[in-house]
Write an enzyme that holds these catalytic residues in place. Structure first.
Site, PDB file in Angstrom:
ATOM      1  N   ASP A  60       0.845  -1.311  -0.091  1.00 43.46           N
ATOM      2  CA  ASP A  60      -0.136  -0.026  -0.291  1.00 43.46           C
ATOM      3  C   ASP A  60       0.866   1.173   0.231  1.00 43.46           C
ATOM      4  OD1 ASP A  60      -3.389   0.333   1.117  1.00 43.46           O
ATOM      5  OD2 ASP A  60      -1.750   2.155   1.193  1.00 43.46           O
ATOM      6  N   HIS A  87      -9.873  -5.128  -3.075  1.00 36.87           N
ATOM      7  CA  HIS A  87      -8.862  -5.482  -2.506  1.00 36.87           C
ATOM      8  C   HIS A  87      -9.019  -5.825  -1.001  1.00 36.87           C
ATOM      9  CE1 HIS A  87      -9.769  -1.199  -2.384  1.00 36.87           C
ATOM     10  NE2 HIS A  87      -8.778  -1.089  -1.126  1.00 36.87           N
TER      11      HIS A  87
HETATM   12  P1  5GP Z   1      -9.788   1.727   0.390  1.00 36.42           P
HETATM   13  O1  5GP Z   1     -10.709   1.840  -0.813  1.00 36.42           O
HETATM   14  O2  5GP Z   1      -9.970   0.292   1.012  1.00 36.42           O
HETATM   15  O3  5GP Z   1     -10.598   2.730   1.264  1.00 36.42           O
HETATM   16  O4  5GP Z   1      -8.423   2.219   0.434  1.00 36.42           O
HETATM   17  C1  5GP Z   1      -7.636   2.018  -0.718  1.00 36.42           C
HETATM   18  C2  5GP Z   1      -6.162   1.898  -0.540  1.00 36.42           C
HETATM   19  O5  5GP Z   1      -5.404   1.880  -1.468  1.00 36.42           O
HETATM   20  C3  5GP Z   1      -5.787   2.707   0.411  1.00 36.42           C
HETATM   21  O6  5GP Z   1      -5.003   2.205   1.750  1.00 36.42           O
HETATM   22  C4  5GP Z   1      -4.678   3.613  -0.357  1.00 36.42           C
HETATM   23  O7  5GP Z   1      -3.500   3.882   0.565  1.00 36.42           O
HETATM   24  C5  5GP Z   1      -4.266   2.453  -1.339  1.00 36.42           C
HETATM   25  N1  5GP Z   1      -3.834   3.223  -2.814  1.00 36.42           N
HETATM   26  C6  5GP Z   1      -4.464   4.289  -3.275  1.00 36.42           C
HETATM   27  N2  5GP Z   1      -3.891   4.241  -4.408  1.00 36.42           N
HETATM   28  C7  5GP Z   1      -2.913   3.704  -4.381  1.00 36.42           C
HETATM   29  C8  5GP Z   1      -1.692   3.565  -5.386  1.00 36.42           C
HETATM   30  O8  5GP Z   1      -1.760   4.170  -6.429  1.00 36.42           O
HETATM   31  N3  5GP Z   1      -0.573   2.527  -5.150  1.00 36.42           N
HETATM   32  C9  5GP Z   1      -0.655   2.004  -4.091  1.00 36.42           C
HETATM   33  N4  5GP Z   1       0.072   0.997  -3.805  1.00 36.42           N
HETATM   34  N5  5GP Z   1      -1.915   1.960  -3.125  1.00 36.42           N
HETATM   35  C10 5GP Z   1      -2.785   2.884  -3.408  1.00 36.42           C
END
Ligand code: 5GP
Length: 129
Positions: free
Chosen positions: A29, A93
């Site tokens: 992440d 994810h």
């Molecule tokens: P959620 O959708 O479960 O609320 O969180 C999405 C997760 O994806 C977050 O923890 C964020 O830091 C991660 N994230 C968002 N964009 C990117 C990216 O471009 N690359 C990576 N490696 N992680 C990402």
């Protein structure tokens, strides 16, 4: 429009990859709760976990379990926490987070790691598969 994770899967956006097979990918992440915070993502772009077909759902959990075992072998921690949210990125994810206490599962609490540290950590985890 393709999700940010589809762009990662297609190599348009870089990531620190942990594991990949024909159906799933795992990478660190970008904004981790704790060291080793990893996302396990199906290559098919589906928004919500429980909209996955039953086989894809079970295989995602199996893939995530293999990644969690490698994380446990690499990062000293009490256990691996698992969370599924998807409010920021609408592409399924599984968050796997090496945790020591509840704050590590709070998405308000973040750590900072530079790109070199992330690259070294990803390499260490890959060696522990
Ligand atoms: P959620 O959708 O479960 O609320 O969180 C999405 C997760 O994806 C977050 O923890 C964020 O830091 C991660 N994230 C968002 N964009 C990117 C990216 O471009 N690359 C990576 N490696 N992680 C990402």
């Amino acid at each position: 429009m393709a999700s940010i994770f589809t762009k990662i899967i297609e190599g348009e956006i870089p990531c620190h990859k942990i594991a990949e097979d024909h159906k799933f990918i795992a990478f660190l992440d970008i904004n981790p709760n704790a060291k080793g915070h990893t996302l396990c993502v199906p290559k098919d772009e589906v928004d919500k976990l429980f909209d996955l077909g039953e086989q894809d759902y079970l295989q995602l959990l199996q893939f995530s379990r293999n990644v969690a075992k490698a994380l446990e072998r690499t990062i000293p921690c009490n256990r691996i926490g698992l969370s599924v949210i998807g409010l920021e990125v609408p592409h399924v994810h599984v968050h796997l987070i090496p945790i020591n206490d509840m704050k590590d599962m709070s998405f308000q609490h973040k750590i900072s790691m530079d790109q070199d540290e992330m690259a070294d950590l990803a390499e260490d985890i890959r060696k522990n598969f």
